[in-house]
Design a protein around this motif. Structure first.
Motif, PDB file in Angstrom:
ATOM      1  N   SER A  52      11.922  -1.112  -5.667  1.00  0.00           N
ATOM      2  CA  SER A  52      13.108  -1.533  -6.398  1.00  0.00           C
ATOM      3  C   SER A  52      12.853  -1.670  -7.890  1.00  0.00           C
ATOM      4  O   SER A  52      13.692  -1.303  -8.713  1.00  0.00           O
ATOM      5  CB  SER A  52      13.614  -2.869  -5.828  1.00  0.00           C
ATOM      6  N   LYS A  53      11.693  -2.224  -8.247  1.00  0.00           N
ATOM      7  CA  LYS A  53      11.339  -2.329  -9.664  1.00  0.00           C
ATOM      8  C   LYS A  53       9.833  -2.507  -9.794  1.00  0.00           C
ATOM      9  O   LYS A  53       9.126  -2.751  -8.818  1.00  0.00           O
ATOM     10  CB  LYS A  53      12.088  -3.474 -10.339  1.00  0.00           C
ATOM     11  N   GLY A  54       9.364  -2.397 -11.039  1.00  0.00           N
ATOM     12  CA  GLY A  54       7.936  -2.543 -11.297  1.00  0.00           C
ATOM     13  C   GLY A  54       7.300  -1.217 -11.662  1.00  0.00           C
ATOM     14  O   GLY A  54       7.967  -0.180 -11.780  1.00  0.00           O
ATOM     15  N   SER A  55       5.974  -1.247 -11.839  1.00  0.00           N
ATOM     16  CA  SER A  55       5.241  -0.025 -12.181  1.00  0.00           C
ATOM     17  C   SER A  55       3.894  -0.001 -11.471  1.00  0.00           C
ATOM     18  O   SER A  55       3.311  -1.052 -11.195  1.00  0.00           O
ATOM     19  CB  SER A  55       5.034   0.077 -13.699  1.00  0.00           C
ATOM     20  N   ILE A  56       3.422   1.202 -11.188  1.00  0.00           N
ATOM     21  CA  ILE A  56       2.125   1.402 -10.539  1.00  0.00           C
ATOM     22  C   ILE A  56       1.395   2.506 -11.293  1.00  0.00           C
ATOM     23  O   ILE A  56       1.919   3.614 -11.463  1.00  0.00           O
ATOM     24  CB  ILE A  56       2.290   1.806  -9.058  1.00  0.00           C
ATOM     25  N   ARG A  57       0.194   2.189 -11.740  1.00  0.00           N
ATOM     26  CA  ARG A  57      -0.642   3.171 -12.425  1.00  0.00           C
ATOM     27  C   ARG A  57      -1.962   3.302 -11.675  1.00  0.00           C
ATOM     28  O   ARG A  57      -2.548   2.301 -11.256  1.00  0.00           O
ATOM     29  CB  ARG A  57      -0.893   2.767 -13.876  1.00  0.00           C
ATOM     30  N   ILE A  58      -2.394   4.536 -11.497  1.00  0.00           N
ATOM     31  CA  ILE A  58      -3.676   4.831 -10.851  1.00  0.00           C
ATOM     32  C   ILE A  58      -4.484   5.717 -11.786  1.00  0.00           C
ATOM     33  O   ILE A  58      -3.971   6.730 -12.291  1.00  0.00           O
ATOM     34  CB  ILE A  58      -3.471   5.512  -9.488  1.00  0.00           C
ATOM     35  N   PHE A  59      -5.722   5.320 -12.035  1.00  0.00           N
ATOM     36  CA  PHE A  59      -6.579   6.022 -13.003  1.00  0.00           C
ATOM     37  C   PHE A  59      -5.870   6.166 -14.349  1.00  0.00           C
ATOM     38  O   PHE A  59      -6.006   7.173 -15.043  1.00  0.00           O
ATOM     39  CB  PHE A  59      -6.997   7.390 -12.470  1.00  0.00           C
TER      40      PHE A  59
ATOM     41  N   MET B 117       1.923   6.519 -11.147  1.00  0.00           N
ATOM     42  CA  MET B 117       1.900   7.088  -9.805  1.00  0.00           C
ATOM     43  C   MET B 117       3.325   7.398  -9.359  1.00  0.00           C
ATOM     44  O   MET B 117       4.224   6.565  -9.482  1.00  0.00           O
ATOM     45  CB  MET B 117       1.258   6.107  -8.821  1.00  0.00           C
ATOM     46  N   GLU B 118       3.511   8.601  -8.847  1.00  0.00           N
ATOM     47  CA  GLU B 118       4.810   9.028  -8.347  1.00  0.00           C
ATOM     48  C   GLU B 118       4.602  10.052  -7.238  1.00  0.00           C
ATOM     49  O   GLU B 118       3.488  10.578  -7.074  1.00  0.00           O
ATOM     50  CB  GLU B 118       5.666   9.604  -9.475  1.00  0.00           C
ATOM     51  N   PRO B 119       5.637  10.358  -6.439  1.00  0.00           N
ATOM     52  CA  PRO B 119       5.458  11.270  -5.296  1.00  0.00           C
ATOM     53  C   PRO B 119       4.875  12.625  -5.655  1.00  0.00           C
ATOM     54  O   PRO B 119       4.148  13.228  -4.860  1.00  0.00           O
ATOM     55  CB  PRO B 119       6.884  11.408  -4.751  1.00  0.00           C
ATOM     56  N   SER B 120       5.159  13.120  -6.849  1.00  0.00           N
ATOM     57  CA  SER B 120       4.682  14.461  -7.237  1.00  0.00           C
ATOM     58  C   SER B 120       3.360  14.432  -8.001  1.00  0.00           C
ATOM     59  O   SER B 120       2.926  15.467  -8.525  1.00  0.00           O
ATOM     60  CB  SER B 120       5.744  15.155  -8.091  1.00  0.00           C
ATOM     61  N   ALA B 121       2.697  13.275  -8.050  1.00  0.00           N
ATOM     62  CA  ALA B 121       1.435  13.163  -8.797  1.00  0.00           C
ATOM     63  C   ALA B 121       0.270  13.676  -7.953  1.00  0.00           C
ATOM     64  O   ALA B 121      -0.601  12.929  -7.520  1.00  0.00           O
ATOM     65  CB  ALA B 121       1.201  11.714  -9.211  1.00  0.00           C
ATOM     66  N   TYR B 122       0.262  14.985  -7.721  1.00  0.00           N
ATOM     67  CA  TYR B 122      -0.733  15.573  -6.827  1.00  0.00           C
ATOM     68  C   TYR B 122      -2.146  15.509  -7.400  1.00  0.00           C
ATOM     69  O   TYR B 122      -3.121  15.480  -6.647  1.00  0.00           O
ATOM     70  CB  TYR B 122      -0.348  17.020  -6.511  1.00  0.00           C
TER      71      TYR B 122
ATOM     72  N   GLU C 293      -7.505  12.537  -5.582  1.00  0.00           N
ATOM     73  CA  GLU C 293      -8.607  11.591  -5.765  1.00  0.00           C
ATOM     74  C   GLU C 293      -8.501  10.379  -4.852  1.00  0.00           C
ATOM     75  O   GLU C 293      -9.274   9.428  -4.981  1.00  0.00           O
ATOM     76  CB  GLU C 293      -8.636  11.113  -7.234  1.00  0.00           C
ATOM     77  N   ILE C 294      -7.548  10.399  -3.921  1.00  0.00           N
ATOM     78  CA  ILE C 294      -7.294   9.254  -3.046  1.00  0.00           C
ATOM     79  C   ILE C 294      -7.563   9.640  -1.594  1.00  0.00           C
ATOM     80  O   ILE C 294      -7.162  10.712  -1.136  1.00  0.00           O
ATOM     81  CB  ILE C 294      -5.834   8.766  -3.187  1.00  0.00           C
ATOM     82  N   GLY C 295      -8.232   8.751  -0.874  1.00  0.00           N
ATOM     83  CA  GLY C 295      -8.426   8.905   0.561  1.00  0.00           C
ATOM     84  C   GLY C 295      -7.751   7.752   1.288  1.00  0.00           C
ATOM     85  O   GLY C 295      -7.832   6.607   0.840  1.00  0.00           O
ATOM     86  N   VAL C 296      -7.086   8.049   2.386  1.00  0.00           N
ATOM     87  CA  VAL C 296      -6.351   7.034   3.132  1.00  0.00           C
ATOM     88  C   VAL C 296      -6.752   7.092   4.599  1.00  0.00           C
ATOM     89  O   VAL C 296      -6.719   8.170   5.221  1.00  0.00           O
ATOM     90  CB  VAL C 296      -4.825   7.226   3.012  1.00  0.00           C
TER      91      VAL C 296
ATOM     92  N   ILE D   3       0.833  -1.213   0.000  1.00  0.00           N
ATOM     93  CA  ILE D   3       0.000   0.000   0.000  1.00  0.00           C
ATOM     94  C   ILE D   3       0.860   1.252   0.000  1.00  0.00           C
ATOM     95  O   ILE D   3       0.589   2.216  -0.732  1.00  0.00           O
ATOM     96  CB  ILE D   3      -0.959  -0.022   1.212  1.00  0.00           C
ATOM     97  N   ASN D   4       1.923   1.258   0.801  1.00  0.00           N
ATOM     98  CA  ASN D   4       2.796   2.434   0.858  1.00  0.00           C
ATOM     99  C   ASN D   4       3.508   2.673  -0.471  1.00  0.00           C
ATOM    100  O   ASN D   4       3.763   3.822  -0.845  1.00  0.00           O
ATOM    101  CB  ASN D   4       3.808   2.280   1.987  1.00  0.00           C
ATOM    102  N   CYS D   5       3.818   1.605  -1.188  1.00  0.00           N
ATOM    103  CA  CYS D   5       4.396   1.764  -2.524  1.00  0.00           C
ATOM    104  C   CYS D   5       3.368   2.336  -3.497  1.00  0.00           C
ATOM    105  O   CYS D   5       3.680   3.231  -4.299  1.00  0.00           O
ATOM    106  CB  CYS D   5       4.920   0.426  -3.046  1.00  0.00           C
ATOM    107  N   ILE D   6       2.137   1.830  -3.424  1.00  0.00           N
ATOM    108  CA  ILE D   6       1.079   2.336  -4.303  1.00  0.00           C
ATOM    109  C   ILE D   6       0.857   3.827  -4.071  1.00  0.00           C
ATOM    110  O   ILE D   6       0.647   4.597  -5.014  1.00  0.00           O
ATOM    111  CB  ILE D   6      -0.235   1.555  -4.082  1.00  0.00           C
TER     112      ILE D   6
END
Length: 312
Positions: free
Chosen positions: A57-64, A68-73, A78-81, A47-50
């Motif tokens: 270390s490797k891989g990819s995460i896409r949201i909508f 997804m990256e730290p600066s993808a404000y 659109e996310i609630g935690v 979850i913290n990686c998402i």
């Protein structure tokens, strides 16, 4: 059905330890996905990686559909935690706490006021708006925590153990609220150790262990993975060890457990298991109070897949 989250070959390493090991899965729009696993299985790391709270270390995460990256404000709006640990301001009232967190995303005061009221009504805090967190019970505090996390009406919500250590009334309120969020269009990733909640809420389930997916599917599909076909429970006050050994030798018996006056027998297959057991107990004049049969539960499947040993 569109994918809200797409995780591909996600790996997170700490030196030589892989907390997440080549993980790939999707979360579909409008569903509640249960993310399960014993302690140390990699749920929180995933979850913290998402959420881009951890580098991986490797891989990819896409949201909508976007990376997804730290600066993808734009995505984070659109996310609630809602994390397991309650995170609110003690010096603010219930209303002001929700106002603060909602205000991080919603600047229009009129719209924000409506959103705050909606969140308060969703979690049942109408009578506590002017209270401070220290004045609330544990259940009310968790409901406040949820309200703060979802007040800005996010499309994607992460809920981490939202009902842990709450009273039954608060728990029911929280579960009803989660269903309402989904019915209103939210997509939810839900972690819990309460298997009955998963059966009630979740459309699909992913079980993690040692950073890998060991099973996934609907709760019915997961139950089909169980080696056991039937579980019989018998209330019997005293049962000699010799009878337990004989029951173990009955046809189709997979396992027998006797503790605190409760005999539990699991069968791997077959029909008429209950009839055979009753006939044997009558033959040996074993007195019992209640006896009932059931299909394996999700908890049985979980323990079968992940083991019964304690985890740190």
């Amino acid at each position: 059905m569109e994918n809200v989250i797409e995780v591909k070959e996600l790996t997170k390493e700490y030196k030589k330890f892989k907390a997440v090991d080549n993980l790939s899965f999707e979360v579909h729009e409008g569903e509640i996905l249960g993310l399960l696993g014993p302690n140390g299985s990699g749920k929180s790391t995933t979850i913290n990686c998402i959420l881009s709270l951890l580098n991986f270390s490797k891989g990819s995460i896409r949201i909508f559909g976007k990376e997804m990256e730290p600066s993808a404000y734009d995505l984070k709006r659109e996310i609630g935690v809602v994390f397991q640990d309650v995170a609110v301001f003690d010096e603010l009232t219930i209303y002001d706490n929700i106002d603060y967190f909602c205000g991080l995303y919603i600047k229009d005061k009129t719209l924000r006021k409506k959103y705050i009221e909606d969140a308060i009504n969703l979690v049942g805090l109408e009578d506590f708006k002017k209270f401070y967190p220290k004045q609330l019970s544990g259940g009310l505090l968790r409901r406040l925590n949820i309200a703060c996390g979802i007040a800005h009406k996010p499309k994607l919500i992460f809920l981490d153990e939202p009902t842990v250590a709450v009273d039954p009334q608060s728990r029911n309120n929280i579960l009803d609220g989660i269903e309402t969020l989904r019915n209103n269009g939210a997509t939810i990733v839900y972690t819990t150790h309460y298997m009955e909640e998963v059966e009630i809420l979740c459309d699909r389930v992913i079980i993690l262990d040692k950073g890998r997916i060991i099973a996934s599917g609907t709760t019915d599909e997961l139950k089909e993975l169980a080696k056991i076909e039937e579980k019989v429970s018998v209330e019997v006050k005293e049962l000699d060890e010799k009878y337990i050994e004989k029951i173990t030798e009955l046809k189709n018996v997979e396992d027998v457990d006797y503790e605190n006056g409760l005999l539990i027998i699991t069968y791997k297959k077959g029909k008429n298991n209950l009839v055979e057991l009753i006939d044997y107990m009558k033959k040996e004049s074993i007195n019992y109070n209640k006896i009932f049969s059931e299909r394996p539960t999700l908890n049985d499947v979980f323990l079968e897949l992940t083991g019964k040993e304690l985890r740190d």
